[in-house]
Design an enzyme around this catalytic site. Structure first.
Site, short mmCIF file in Angstrom:
data_model
loop_
_atom_site.label_atom_id
_atom_site.label_comp_id
_atom_site.label_asym_id
_atom_site.label_seq_id
_atom_site.Cartn_x
_atom_site.Cartn_y
_atom_site.Cartn_z
N SER A 13 1.01 -1.11 -0.12
CA SER A 13 -0.01 -0.19 0.01
C SER A 13 0.76 1.42 -0.08
O SER A 13 0.59 2.28 -0.52
CB SER A 13 -0.93 0.00 1.33
OG SER A 13 -0.34 0.14 2.53
N ASN A 14 2.16 1.21 0.47
CA ASN A 14 3.07 2.35 0.66
C ASN A 14 3.54 2.63 -0.79
O ASN A 14 3.38 3.64 -1.45
CB ASN A 14 4.23 2.23 1.64
CG ASN A 14 3.60 2.63 3.07
OD1 ASN A 14 3.36 3.86 3.29
ND2 ASN A 14 3.65 1.61 3.68
N LEU A 97 18.87 -6.25 5.37
CA LEU A 97 19.80 -5.94 4.20
C LEU A 97 21.27 -6.14 4.78
O LEU A 97 21.58 -5.69 5.81
CB LEU A 97 19.55 -4.81 3.71
CG LEU A 97 18.39 -4.84 2.81
CD1 LEU A 97 17.71 -3.45 2.49
CD2 LEU A 97 18.04 -5.79 1.70
N ASN A 111 13.74 3.98 3.90
CA ASN A 111 12.80 2.92 4.36
C ASN A 111 11.61 3.81 5.09
O ASN A 111 11.70 4.80 5.44
CB ASN A 111 13.57 2.09 5.03
CG ASN A 111 12.55 1.09 5.98
OD1 ASN A 111 11.85 0.45 5.31
ND2 ASN A 111 12.65 0.70 7.18
N HIS A 113 9.37 3.06 8.42
CA HIS A 113 9.31 2.16 9.60
C HIS A 113 7.91 2.53 10.35
O HIS A 113 7.79 3.77 10.69
CB HIS A 113 10.35 2.18 10.54
CG HIS A 113 10.23 1.29 11.62
ND1 HIS A 113 10.54 -0.15 11.59
CD2 HIS A 113 10.06 1.43 12.88
CE1 HIS A 113 10.52 -0.65 12.67
NE2 HIS A 113 10.11 0.24 13.51
N GLU A 147 22.98 -0.12 10.38
CA GLU A 147 22.25 -0.68 11.64
C GLU A 147 20.80 -0.27 11.24
O GLU A 147 19.99 0.37 10.83
CB GLU A 147 22.68 0.55 12.91
CG GLU A 147 22.44 -0.11 14.22
CD GLU A 147 22.65 1.24 15.17
OE1 GLU A 147 21.89 0.95 16.21
OE2 GLU A 147 23.38 1.97 14.85
N LEU A 148 20.20 -1.36 11.85
CA LEU A 148 18.43 -1.59 11.63
C LEU A 148 17.66 -0.58 11.99
O LEU A 148 17.78 -0.11 13.23
CB LEU A 148 18.28 -2.96 12.13
CG LEU A 148 16.69 -3.22 11.85
CD1 LEU A 148 16.27 -3.77 10.41
CD2 LEU A 148 16.21 -4.42 12.82
C1 GAR Z 1 3.92 -0.88 6.51
O1 GAR Z 1 3.43 -0.50 7.92
C2 GAR Z 1 5.49 -0.32 6.87
O2 GAR Z 1 6.00 0.71 7.57
C3 GAR Z 1 5.94 -1.72 7.57
O3 GAR Z 1 5.09 -2.83 7.00
C4 GAR Z 1 3.91 -2.24 6.40
C5 GAR Z 1 4.00 -2.58 4.89
O4 GAR Z 1 2.74 -2.12 4.56
N1 GAR Z 1 7.24 -1.98 7.40
C6 GAR Z 1 8.17 -2.48 8.45
O5 GAR Z 1 7.55 -3.19 9.33
C7 GAR Z 1 9.59 -2.65 8.08
N2 GAR Z 1 10.27 -3.41 9.03
P1 GAR Z 1 2.37 -2.24 2.91
O6 GAR Z 1 3.33 -3.26 2.20
O7 GAR Z 1 0.92 -1.89 2.77
O8 GAR Z 1 2.98 -0.98 2.39
#
Ligand code: GAR
Length: 196
Positions: A13-14, A97, A111, A113, A147-148
């Protein structure tokens, strides 16, 4: 042209929010920014169909077909580099990664988060925010470093935690903010770079 490659693992969705912003705000005509490809480590990622419907090249690279993280990341980088990206966008890409991969894309890897970093790096951010009794939660766009979830912060949005929230209701409220800030942060980051 400034090419963008978006990496997903799931619903995407992002990614879809970024593609829609690029279309509606005419990033290509106005800024020479093109969403060149969407790459997934899972063939069943829901976002792949959306990307195809919007005329974007898609590629699937199954991490399970590679014997090591280094091996997978090297193949991933080759796939990405085939699209000559000015920016690589992680959008729900659920793989850690390697330092070599991150170094290769230094300054052009971002990214999103689902927490207010530096709080709650890693997984299960919404449940952990609820367990901690947080009154506010949110999301963060950041540059990726070795770093994560720790690279320089580019943008954040805050939402309230409401009475009765569970991880799902909070995640939905945060996700709607992700869809606002990620396209904005991606565009701003690209416009700060010298045109390629
Ligand atoms: C989102 O909430 C994103 O922030 C999160 O996964 C979801 C993906 O949604 N990302 C993480 O947790 C990264 N570690 P999407 O596939 O609908 O964009």
């Amino acid at each position: 042209n400034r090419n963008v490659v978006i990496l997903i693992s799931g619903g995407g969705s992002n990614m879809a929010a970024i593609v829609r912003a690029a279309e509606q705000q005419r990033w290509q005509a106005r800024h020479g920014i093109r969403i060149a490809a969407v790459v997934s480590n899972r063939a069943d990622a829901g976002g792949l169909a959306f990307a195809r419907e919007h005329g974007i090249a898609t590629e699937v690279l199954d991490h399970r077909a590679h014997s090591s993280r280094e091996d997978f990341d090297a193949a991933l980088a080759r796939t990405i580099d085939g699209h000559q990206p000015a920016l690589v966008v992680l959008a729900g890409f659920m793989r850690i990664l390697t330092p070599a991969f991150v170094t290769h894309y230094a300054g052009r890897l971002v990214n999103i988060h689902p927490s207010l970093l530096p709080a709650f790096t890693g997984l299960h951010t919404h449940q952990r925010a609820l367990d901690a009794g947080c009154r506010f939660a949110g999301c963060t766009v950041h540059e990726v470093t070795a770093e994560l979830d720790a690279g320089p912060i580019l943008e954040q949005a805050v939402v309230p935690v409401l009475p009765g929230d569970d991880a799902q209701t909070l995640a939905a409220r945060v996700l709607s903010q992700e869809h606002l800030i990620y396209p904005r942060a991606v565009l701003a980051h690209l416009l700060r770079q010298p045109a390629g």
